[in-house]
Design an enzyme around this catalytic site. Sequence first.
Site, PDB file in Angstrom:
ATOM      1  N   ARG A  59       0.846  -1.204   0.000  1.00  0.00           N
ATOM      2  CA  ARG A  59       0.000   0.000   0.000  1.00  0.00           C
ATOM      3  C   ARG A  59       0.874   1.243   0.000  1.00  0.00           C
ATOM      4  NH1 ARG A  59      -5.104  -2.174   3.270  1.00  0.00           N
ATOM      5  NH2 ARG A  59      -6.500  -2.121   1.502  1.00  0.00           N
ATOM      6  N   TYR A 118      -1.839  -0.816   9.855  1.00  0.00           N
ATOM      7  CA  TYR A 118      -2.864  -1.811  10.168  1.00  0.00           C
ATOM      8  C   TYR A 118      -3.078  -1.885  11.669  1.00  0.00           C
ATOM      9  CZ  TYR A 118      -2.632  -3.564   5.392  1.00  0.00           C
ATOM     10  OH  TYR A 118      -2.698  -3.678   4.036  1.00  0.00           O
ATOM     11  N   SER A 171      -8.175  -2.656  -1.722  1.00  0.00           N
ATOM     12  CA  SER A 171      -8.983  -1.456  -1.481  1.00  0.00           C
ATOM     13  C   SER A 171     -10.167  -1.377  -2.437  1.00  0.00           C
ATOM     14  CB  SER A 171      -8.130  -0.191  -1.637  1.00  0.00           C
ATOM     15  OG  SER A 171      -7.224  -0.098  -0.575  1.00  0.00           O
ATOM     16  N   ASP A 217      -4.211  -1.412  -6.205  1.00  0.00           N
ATOM     17  CA  ASP A 217      -4.603  -1.904  -4.876  1.00  0.00           C
ATOM     18  C   ASP A 217      -5.972  -2.587  -4.927  1.00  0.00           C
ATOM     19  OD1 ASP A 217      -5.208  -2.280  -2.245  1.00  0.00           O
ATOM     20  OD2 ASP A 217      -4.749  -0.239  -1.590  1.00  0.00           O
ATOM     21  N   GLN A 259      -1.109   2.569  -5.698  1.00  0.00           N
ATOM     22  CA  GLN A 259      -2.535   2.764  -5.374  1.00  0.00           C
ATOM     23  C   GLN A 259      -3.460   2.305  -6.495  1.00  0.00           C
ATOM     24  OE1 GLN A 259      -3.492   6.698  -4.006  1.00  0.00           O
ATOM     25  NE2 GLN A 259      -2.482   6.369  -2.046  1.00  0.00           N
TER      26      GLN A 259
HETATM   27  P1  NAI Z   1      -8.397  -4.194   7.322  1.00  0.00           P
HETATM   28  O1  NAI Z   1      -9.334  -4.792   6.322  1.00  0.00           O
HETATM   29  O2  NAI Z   1      -7.145  -4.912   7.662  1.00  0.00           O
HETATM   30  O3  NAI Z   1      -9.225  -3.986   8.701  1.00  0.00           O
HETATM   31  C1  NAI Z   1     -10.425  -3.251   8.712  1.00  0.00           C
HETATM   32  C2  NAI Z   1     -10.448  -2.362   9.925  1.00  0.00           C
HETATM   33  O4  NAI Z   1     -10.665  -3.162  11.100  1.00  0.00           O
HETATM   34  C3  NAI Z   1      -9.165  -1.584  10.168  1.00  0.00           C
HETATM   35  O5  NAI Z   1      -9.470  -0.204  10.162  1.00  0.00           O
HETATM   36  C4  NAI Z   1      -8.701  -2.070  11.545  1.00  0.00           C
HETATM   37  O6  NAI Z   1      -8.109  -1.044  12.313  1.00  0.00           O
HETATM   38  C5  NAI Z   1     -10.011  -2.516  12.174  1.00  0.00           C
HETATM   39  N1  NAI Z   1      -9.885  -3.440  13.303  1.00  0.00           N
HETATM   40  C6  NAI Z   1      -9.038  -4.492  13.458  1.00  0.00           C
HETATM   41  N2  NAI Z   1      -9.246  -5.101  14.648  1.00  0.00           N
HETATM   42  C7  NAI Z   1     -10.267  -4.428  15.246  1.00  0.00           C
HETATM   43  C8  NAI Z   1     -10.945  -4.579  16.497  1.00  0.00           C
HETATM   44  N3  NAI Z   1     -10.614  -5.545  17.351  1.00  0.00           N
HETATM   45  N4  NAI Z   1     -11.921  -3.697  16.786  1.00  0.00           N
HETATM   46  C9  NAI Z   1     -12.261  -2.716  15.917  1.00  0.00           C
HETATM   47  N5  NAI Z   1     -11.662  -2.509  14.740  1.00  0.00           N
HETATM   48  C10 NAI Z   1     -10.680  -3.369  14.401  1.00  0.00           C
HETATM   49  O7  NAI Z   1      -8.058  -2.699   6.971  1.00  0.00           O
HETATM   50  P2  NAI Z   1      -7.958  -1.967   5.573  1.00  0.00           P
HETATM   51  O8  NAI Z   1      -9.281  -1.493   5.182  1.00  0.00           O
HETATM   52  O9  NAI Z   1      -7.251  -2.855   4.635  1.00  0.00           O
HETATM   53  O10 NAI Z   1      -7.061  -0.705   5.965  1.00  0.00           O
HETATM   54  C11 NAI Z   1      -5.932  -0.870   6.809  1.00  0.00           C
HETATM   55  C12 NAI Z   1      -5.086   0.377   6.814  1.00  0.00           C
HETATM   56  O11 NAI Z   1      -4.498   0.570   5.550  1.00  0.00           O
HETATM   57  C13 NAI Z   1      -5.849   1.649   7.115  1.00  0.00           C
HETATM   58  O12 NAI Z   1      -5.010   2.436   7.927  1.00  0.00           O
HETATM   59  C14 NAI Z   1      -6.021   2.294   5.787  1.00  0.00           C
HETATM   60  O13 NAI Z   1      -6.180   3.698   5.880  1.00  0.00           O
HETATM   61  C15 NAI Z   1      -4.690   1.923   5.153  1.00  0.00           C
HETATM   62  N6  NAI Z   1      -4.740   1.974   3.700  1.00  0.00           N
HETATM   63  C16 NAI Z   1      -3.704   2.603   3.037  1.00  0.00           C
HETATM   64  C17 NAI Z   1      -3.706   2.672   1.663  1.00  0.00           C
HETATM   65  C18 NAI Z   1      -2.583   3.341   0.957  1.00  0.00           C
HETATM   66  O14 NAI Z   1      -1.768   3.963   1.590  1.00  0.00           O
HETATM   67  N7  NAI Z   1      -2.482   3.225  -0.337  1.00  0.00           N
HETATM   68  C19 NAI Z   1      -4.791   2.083   0.865  1.00  0.00           C
HETATM   69  C20 NAI Z   1      -5.787   1.436   1.662  1.00  0.00           C
HETATM   70  C21 NAI Z   1      -5.746   1.384   3.023  1.00  0.00           C
END
Ligand code: NAI
Length: 383
Positions: free
Chosen positions: A120, A224, A131, A128, A125
Site C-alpha cells: 500500500r 494496520y 482497497s 490496490d 494505489q
Molecule cells: P483491514 O481490512 O485490515 O481492517 C479493517 C479495519 O478493522 C481496520 O481499520 C482495523 O483497524 C479494524 N480493526 C481491526 N481489529 C479491530 C478490532 N478488534 N476492533 C475494531 N476494529 C478493528 O483494513 P484496511 O481497510 O485494509 O485498511 C488498513 C489500513 O491501511 C488503514 O489504515 C487504511 O487507511 C490503510 N490503507 C492505506 C492505503 C494506501 O496507503 N495506499 C490504501 C488502503 C488502506
Amino acid sequence: MKVAIPKEITEAERRVALVPHLVPELRRLGCTVLMEKGAGSGAFYTDENYQDVEFVANRDVLFQQSEVILKVDAPTQDEIKHFQSNAVLIGMLSPHRYQDRIQALCERRITSFAMEFIPRISRAQSMDALSSQATIAGYKAVLLAANMQQRLFPMLTTAAGTIRPVNVLVIGAGVAGLQAIATARRLGGIVKAYDIRSAAREQVESLGAKMVTIDIKAEGAGGYARELTAEEKQLQQQALFDAVAKAEVVISTASVPGKPAPKIISTQMVEAMTSGAVIIDASAQSGGNCELTQPDEIVMHGGVQIYGPTNLPAMVARDASNMYSKNVVNFLTLLIKEGKLAINWDDQIISDSVLTHAGDIKHAGTQAQIAAGNLQMKSGTLS
Ligand code: NAI
C-alpha cells in the site's frame, strides 16, 4: 504474448479478471487476449462486448496456449494442471485458504502474483485490489442490511406520521468500513463507528459519523491494526455492549492482517439488541466478527438476523470487475515491456506481491506462516 482470461469457477463468483474496455490496453502492451467463451457473463459482459480477442472453446487449451493467466480467485488444482510450466499467474490467491493450490503452483513452477499482497505505497494505489474490492464490500453490506431491516433508513415526516432514522453502527473503519459509513449516511441513517486505530477518528468524523470512544490504541505495523490482548478484548466488549445494543443495523468489517477476524460481537451482545436488528458481518470470509456468524447463511437469533456473506464484491460483479481488472492491467504494465515479460525483481511492488517463482514460495509473510506452522506447505528459500 498470449494472455488468458478464463471463466471463474468458484461457486458464486461472478467477477471477471478483464473487462471489455481494457482489452485495448493489453493490446498496446503487445499482448493477444485469449478468452474462454462466457467468461464475462457473470458480470453481464457478453462475448460480443469483447472486441479484438480470440475465443477458445476449451479451457484446458486456453491454459496450455497462454504465457500469462489473469484470474479473480485462486485457480483450482485441476486448472493449474493445465497451465504451461513457468507461466505467469495473477489473481487473489489467498495462500492461507488454499495451501494445496499454492503447492501445486510451486510444482508447476508458476510465477504467481497475489493481488492482495500489492504493497500500500502511493505508486501502487492504482493496483490496490484489496482497497477496490473492500470499497465495493462496504457499500454492498449496507444495501443488504437495508433490504433485510424492516425499518426505513432515513427520517421521514409524512401525513402518516414521522419515521425516525435507523441507528447504524460500523465496526472497523478501514476501507470497507468507511464506504459503509458513507453509504449508510447517504441512505439517511444515523451512523456511529468504532475502530481500534486512533487514526480512524478523523476519517470517520469527516464522513459525518460519530466515533465510539474506547481507551484502546492498537496501531500495528504499516497502518494496520494489531491483535488485542485478552484484557483489551474484555475491555472492548464491555465498552461496545451499549453501542451494539442500541444499533438497529451493525456492519462489521474488522480484520487483522494474517489472522482470523477478531470476535467482537458476542452472543450476549446480540441478545441485548432489539428484535428486527440486522448484523452484516463483512468479515465472514476470515471467520467473522460475530460469534454467531455462519458463512453465507442468515442466522436468526432472538429476532436478530446475522448474515455473513463471504464474497460481497461478487454481488456487485460489474463494477467490482471494472475496478479489479483496472488494478490487474496497471500491475501488468510493470511486468510486460514491448510484448515480452520483463520482470524487475528489485521493484518493491513486484517483490512484495510475488507468491511463487521457480518452484519456491517467495512471499515473506507466507514463508513466516509456514515457519510458524500455521500453513502446511513445503517452503523454498527467499531470494
Ligand atoms: P483491514 O481490512 O485490515 O481492517 C479493517 C479495519 O478493522 C481496520 O481499520 C482495523 O483497524 C479494524 N480493526 C481491526 N481489529 C479491530 C478490532 N478488534 N476492533 C475494531 N476494529 C478493528 O483494513 P484496511 O481497510 O485494509 O485498511 C488498513 C489500513 O491501511 C488503514 O489504515 C487504511 O487507511 C490503510 N490503507 C492505506 C492505503 C494506501 O496507503 N495506499 C490504501 C488502503 C488502506
